[in-house]
Write a protein that holds these residues in place. Structure first.
Motif, PDB file in Angstrom:
ATOM      1  N   GLN A 186       0.814  -1.208   0.000  1.00 33.57           N
ATOM      2  CA  GLN A 186       0.000   0.000   0.000  1.00 33.57           C
ATOM      3  C   GLN A 186       0.851   1.262   0.000  1.00 33.57           C
ATOM      4  N   THR A 187       1.960   1.246   0.721  1.00 33.17           N
ATOM      5  CA  THR A 187       2.823   2.430   0.811  1.00 33.17           C
ATOM      6  C   THR A 187       4.132   2.264   0.063  1.00 33.17           C
ATOM      7  N   LYS A 188       4.374   1.070  -0.554  1.00 34.69           N
ATOM      8  CA  LYS A 188       5.620   0.780  -1.273  1.00 34.69           C
ATOM      9  C   LYS A 188       6.835   0.935  -0.353  1.00 34.69           C
ATOM     10  N   GLU A 189       6.727   0.421   0.867  1.00 34.63           N
ATOM     11  CA  GLU A 189       7.805   0.535   1.843  1.00 34.63           C
ATOM     12  C   GLU A 189       8.161  -0.848   2.381  1.00 34.63           C
ATOM     13  N   PHE A 190       9.389  -0.946   2.914  1.00 36.00           N
ATOM     14  CA  PHE A 190       9.853  -2.167   3.561  1.00 36.00           C
ATOM     15  C   PHE A 190       9.739  -2.001   5.072  1.00 36.00           C
ATOM     16  N   VAL A 191       9.401  -3.102   5.746  1.00 40.11           N
ATOM     17  CA  VAL A 191       9.213  -3.079   7.192  1.00 40.11           C
ATOM     18  C   VAL A 191       9.985  -4.243   7.796  1.00 40.11           C
ATOM     19  N   SER A 192      10.721  -3.970   8.862  1.00 45.40           N
ATOM     20  CA  SER A 192      11.415  -5.018   9.597  1.00 45.40           C
ATOM     21  C   SER A 192      11.532  -4.587  11.055  1.00 45.40           C
ATOM     22  N   VAL A 193      12.086  -5.466  11.882  1.00 47.71           N
ATOM     23  CA  VAL A 193      12.240  -5.198  13.313  1.00 47.71           C
ATOM     24  C   VAL A 193      13.668  -5.547  13.708  1.00 47.71           C
ATOM     25  N   SER A 194      14.303  -4.659  14.452  1.00 48.97           N
ATOM     26  CA  SER A 194      15.639  -4.922  14.979  1.00 48.97           C
ATOM     27  C   SER A 194      15.592  -4.917  16.498  1.00 48.97           C
ATOM     28  N   ASP A 195      16.415  -5.766  17.093  1.00 50.71           N
ATOM     29  CA  ASP A 195      16.532  -5.835  18.552  1.00 50.71           C
ATOM     30  C   ASP A 195      15.181  -6.019  19.229  1.00 50.71           C
ATOM     31  N   ASN A 196      14.296  -6.763  18.579  1.00 51.02           N
ATOM     32  CA  ASN A 196      12.989  -7.191  19.111  1.00 51.02           C
ATOM     33  C   ASN A 196      11.958  -6.087  19.257  1.00 51.02           C
ATOM     34  N   LYS A 197      12.368  -4.835  19.432  1.00 48.00           N
ATOM     35  CA  LYS A 197      11.396  -3.783  19.742  1.00 48.00           C
ATOM     36  C   LYS A 197      11.431  -2.590  18.798  1.00 48.00           C
ATOM     37  N   VAL A 198      12.410  -2.481  17.937  1.00 50.16           N
ATOM     38  CA  VAL A 198      12.560  -1.301  17.075  1.00 50.16           C
ATOM     39  C   VAL A 198      12.019  -1.632  15.689  1.00 50.16           C
ATOM     40  N   ILE A 199      10.890  -1.019  15.331  1.00 51.65           N
ATOM     41  CA  ILE A 199      10.298  -1.214  14.004  1.00 51.65           C
ATOM     42  C   ILE A 199      10.951  -0.226  13.038  1.00 51.65           C
ATOM     43  N   LEU A 244      20.138   2.368   6.218  1.00 52.98           N
ATOM     44  CA  LEU A 244      19.008   1.872   6.995  1.00 52.98           C
ATOM     45  C   LEU A 244      18.888   2.601   8.321  1.00 52.98           C
ATOM     46  N   ASP A 245      20.010   3.057   8.864  1.00 50.74           N
ATOM     47  CA  ASP A 245      19.975   3.696  10.173  1.00 50.74           C
ATOM     48  C   ASP A 245      19.303   5.064  10.128  1.00 50.74           C
ATOM     49  N   LYS A 246      19.250   5.681   8.949  1.00 49.87           N
ATOM     50  CA  LYS A 246      18.619   6.996   8.833  1.00 49.87           C
ATOM     51  C   LYS A 246      17.143   6.909   8.465  1.00 49.87           C
ATOM     52  N   ALA A 247      16.627   5.704   8.288  1.00 53.30           N
ATOM     53  CA  ALA A 247      15.216   5.534   7.963  1.00 53.30           C
ATOM     54  C   ALA A 247      14.362   5.668   9.220  1.00 53.30           C
ATOM     55  N   PHE A 248      13.042   5.602   9.027  1.00 56.16           N
ATOM     56  CA  PHE A 248      12.099   5.771  10.139  1.00 56.16           C
ATOM     57  C   PHE A 248      12.244   4.622  11.137  1.00 56.16           C
ATOM     58  N   LYS A 249      12.230   4.966  12.427  1.00 53.36           N
ATOM     59  CA  LYS A 249      12.310   3.968  13.501  1.00 53.36           C
ATOM     60  C   LYS A 249      11.291   4.316  14.579  1.00 53.36           C
ATOM     61  N   ALA A 250      10.715   3.279  15.157  1.00 55.22           N
ATOM     62  CA  ALA A 250       9.782   3.457  16.275  1.00 55.22           C
ATOM     63  C   ALA A 250       9.975   2.303  17.247  1.00 55.22           C
ATOM     64  N   THR A 251      10.103   2.607  18.510  1.00 55.77           N
ATOM     65  CA  THR A 251      10.311   1.592  19.547  1.00 55.77           C
ATOM     66  C   THR A 251       8.990   1.291  20.235  1.00 55.77           C
ATOM     67  N   VAL A 252       8.610   0.024  20.274  1.00 53.69           N
ATOM     68  CA  VAL A 252       7.354  -0.391  20.887  1.00 53.69           C
ATOM     69  C   VAL A 252       7.626  -0.915  22.298  1.00 53.69           C
ATOM     70  N   SER A 253       6.545  -1.171  23.034  1.00 53.73           N
ATOM     71  CA  SER A 253       6.682  -1.485  24.459  1.00 53.73           C
ATOM     72  C   SER A 253       6.838  -2.976  24.742  1.00 53.73           C
ATOM     73  N   ALA A 254       6.722  -3.838  23.753  1.00 51.31           N
ATOM     74  CA  ALA A 254       6.845  -5.288  23.971  1.00 51.31           C
ATOM     75  C   ALA A 254       7.631  -5.909  22.828  1.00 51.31           C
ATOM     76  N   ASP A 255       8.175  -7.097  23.080  1.00 47.16           N
ATOM     77  CA  ASP A 255       8.973  -7.779  22.064  1.00 47.16           C
ATOM     78  C   ASP A 255       8.082  -8.263  20.924  1.00 47.16           C
ATOM     79  N   VAL A 256       8.570  -8.068  19.692  1.00 45.23           N
ATOM     80  CA  VAL A 256       7.837  -8.450  18.485  1.00 45.23           C
ATOM     81  C   VAL A 256       8.328  -9.809  18.013  1.00 45.23           C
TER      82      VAL A 256
END
Length: 724
Positions: free
Chosen positions: A76-89, A99-111
């Motif tokens: 839908q958005t033509k983007e790639f999605v992955s998770v690093s260190d269990n919590k960083v989307i 990759l380090d300069k792309a969008f990152k979001a940290t969630v509250s539980a392990d993915v």
């Protein structure tokens, strides 16, 4: 009957230290079936175009970080999605470099994993069983995440799919030797929990796969004892049963694979269609105790329909996209195309009824109001019957042979009768499943030609190749037969239409073409488009020499800055006085055949060993022809819109580099190759310089694109733009 075609290597692998893991976390489809995303080990993500076997993009996390989830593509958005260190989307686009300069979001539980089903929105599955849609989760990344699983319950496998416009997340868990399956529905949310029927207490499922058909979700799983089970979950089943006891999940035995005394350690099974299952890691019934096989089984008749031996260790991983199987084994990730025609007992026994010619209904040549009003009930009158209709009626009255009868004719009848019956069969329109038929005809014709030196029909074989229903895997002896009979026109057609010619066969064609005397080559009848392109090249060879792509033949000061003055002067004199560089070293027909080799698909890893079998004289001649092509492509007066059957500049340079890699030591010791090597060195340097300058221009254009343009410039303004 199911078929496994000739496979090819997509990329290399870096297996784990204990050789039990392939180093691949996952393979996901990108924009279409020809693009896949491969998550290697725990640090890199690579986008591949499967048909070209080359990467289009690569992204890597920093040292000390790890990708804990395989990357997926959000269509839908033509983007790639992955998770690093269990919590960083992490979310990025194909154009992003770091990759380090792309969008990152940290969630509250392990993915646990991110899934992106086709025609659906990406969903995030957490390690404790909770499911969230990606966009609502990113709007509040630190929102609390509930725990669905009990303490000590662990997720083993998960997937997602869209069925009847509804998204489902499916995952299995293990708790103290018991296995459970969860079915999470989204919009509206509901969760169902099932308990898998137990096998032996010490046996756990090796793999799972899920598919949707006939308003049911089909779960397929394989145990170490070779038993393959199927469980069906109705979409009209009960709603949420959260907090209640797990429902029993009935199962049915689909296959009982032959397993020796040793249990399977790494195996995987996947549904291909309603009647076929692919299994990797299980032994072949007739190949002893080896487990290095990929097999396709028919679940309706419990028969093995196709098998292929795989070299190296099997890791029990299997993916399927667009009729291609992706299998890691040994040190390679292989892509193996397959086909699974619709199966029936009649076709399996060879008793499938062929429709008779007289039963066919041909449209009337002249429209009739009576036919339009009453349909088939009204027959066309004799008054409106045209000559074509009468001819067709006479033809239909003549008896025609069945497919099996024609195949018997091919085995024993004289060549004239064989050609007549085969052409008649190919002209009929009542035949279904043309590809298997053409494959059988080609195999029969080739088998008889190999057994009987007096029998050979190039026109029939060329007609079969022209249908584009054949490939090298279906008839592997066709190209060697054409080379043996010196039928180079048929070789040219096979190189054009066969997408799976092995590198060894390509090199055999190259040896035959390069060894062919020009006088004999000029007598051949070849494909007109390829000849016209070569004639265009040769007709302009004496034109004005005005080169582009950053290459200047009169002087090499820039390219040979690391050489002494005497060497530069010698090279300049030789280059200026050598008129052969702009003259085609081979005839037009021979050049057309060589162009077909240049355009054939290959993997350089497998091609290089066969290139070493070429003699030094043939290598020098081929390199001179490639030099001629490069010079002609680089001239300003040469049209840049080439024909369809013309090699590209990249293909020319790739073959130059491969030939130099395969024969560099021999060429250095060959006196007549010295000048040629110096010229080719400058060709390569010219291309490097060209792409370097293009990279600078690309960077400058990107900087210009980032600059904010003032909307109100006034009536007059002067702007100074500095490019760094």
């Amino acid at each position: 009957m199911a078929v496994l075609y000739e496979g090819y290597t997509l990329c290399g692998l870096v297996p784990g230290q204990n050789l039990s893991t392939s180093g691949i976390q996952g393979i996901e489809q990108e924009r279409d079936g020809d693009h896949v995303i491969v998550t290697h080990s725990t640090r890199s993500v690579i986008l591949y175009k499967v048909s070209d076997q080359k990467p289009l993009g690569s992204w890597t996390v920093k040292q000390g970080q790890a990708l804990t989830c395989s990357a997926v593509f959000n269509s839908q958005t033509k983007e790639f999605v992955s998770v690093s260190d269990n919590k960083v989307i992490r979310i990025w686009k194909e154009g992003d470099i770091l990759l380090d300069k792309a969008f990152k979001a940290t969630v509250s539980a392990d993915v646990w994993k991110v899934h992106s089903p086709q025609r659906g929105e990406p969903v995030v599955l957490f390690q404790r069983g909770a499911v969230r849609l990606l966009d609502p989760l990113l709007s509040a990344p630190q929102q609390p995440i509930e725990e669905v699983l009990t303490e000590e319950e662990t997720i083993r496998w998960s997937t997602s799919l869209v069925a009847e416009t509804q998204t489902f997340v499916i995952f299995t868990t293990e708790l103290k030797g018991d296995h459970f399956l969860y079915l999470q529905r989204l919009n509206p949310n509901s969760l169902q929990r099932y308990r898998l029927e137990g096998e032996d207490p010490s046996l756990s499922p090796l793999s799972f796969s899920a598919s949707y058909r006939d308003k049911h979700i089909c779960i397929l799983y394989i145990y170490p004892n070779g038993h393959v089970y199927q469980s069906l979950i109705s979409l009209r089943g009960p709603g949420s049963n959260e907090g209640t006891q797990a429902l029993p999940l009935p199962r049915s035995l689909v296959l009982s694979l032959p397993v020796s005394a040793d249990l399977l350690e790494a195996a995987s099974a996947m549904v291909l269609d309603d009647a076929h299952v692919a299994v990797v890691g299980a032994p072949h019934p007739s190949a002893g105790a080896g487990k290095d096989f990929l097999c396709i089984w028919n679940t309706n008749f419990h028969t093995l329909q196709a098998g292929k031996e795989l070299a190296g260790n099997i890791y029990g991983q299997l993916w399927s996209y667009s009729s291609k199987l992706f299998i890691p084994h040994g040190k390679f990730l292989s892509v193996i195309p397959f086909a699974c025609p619709k199966s029936s007992l009649a076709s399996a026994l060879g008793k499938l009824r062929q429709p008779k010619t007289e039963e066919l209904k041909l449209p009337a040549s002249v429209p009739s109001w009576n036919n339009m009003l009453h349909g088939d009930a009204a027959r066309p009158t004799k008054a409106i019957e045209t000559r074509k209709t009468r001819t067709t009626r006479k033809t239909r009255s003549a008896p025609s042979l069945t497919v099996d009868q024609v195949l018997e004719v091919v085995k024993t009848a004289p060549q004239e009768k064989v050609q007549r019956e085969v052409e008649g069969l190919l002209s009929r329109h009542d035949i279904q499943d043309l590809q298997p038929l053409f494959g059988q005809l080609a195999l029969s014709l080739v088998s008889r030609s190999l057994a009987d030196p007096a029998f050979y029909s190039p026109s029939m074989l060329a007609q079969l190749v022209h249908t584009q229903c054949l490939c090298h895997s279906v008839c592997p002896d066709l190209v060697p037969l054409a080379l043996e009979r010196k039928d180079y026109f048929l070789c040219q057609l096979c190189l054009q239409f066969f997408p799976d010619i092995p590198e060894a066969v390509t090199c055999s064609c190259l040896k035959a073409f390069i060894s062919l005397p020009d006088l004999d080559a000029e007598k051949l009848s070849l494909e007109p488009d390829s000849l016209s392109f070569v004639e265009t090249l040769i007709s302009k060879e004496h034109g004005q020499v005005s080169l582009q792509n950053g290459f200047r033949p009169p002087s090499f000061e820039d390219d040979l800055s690391d050489a002494n003055d005497d060497q530069q002067t010698t090279v300049q004199q030789k280059t200026t006085k050598s008129p052969s560089q702009n003259t085609c070293p081979v005839g037009s027909h021979k050049a057309a055949l060589l162009n077909e080799v240049l355009q054939t698909a290959y993997n350089d890893t497998f091609l290089l060993p066969h290139l070493k079998d070429l003699s030094s004289q043939h290598v020098v001649l081929f390199l001179k022809y490639l030099q001629f092509l490069y010079l002609r492509y680089s001239q300003d007066d040469f049209p840049q819109t080439h024909s369809f059957r013309s090699p590209s500049l990249n293909q020319i340079m790739d073959w130059v580099c491969m030939l130099l890699d395969a024969h560099f030591t021999v060429l250095v010791m060959t006196p007549e190759a010295k000048e040629l090597l110096m010229n080719l060195l400058n060709f390569v340097r010219a291309q490097v310089r060209l792409f370097s300058e293009l990279g600078k221009i690309e960077g400058s254009l990107k900087e210009l694109n980032k600059m904010k343009v003032k909307k109100d410039m006034g009536q007059y303004s002067i702007e100074v733009i500095e490019l760094f």
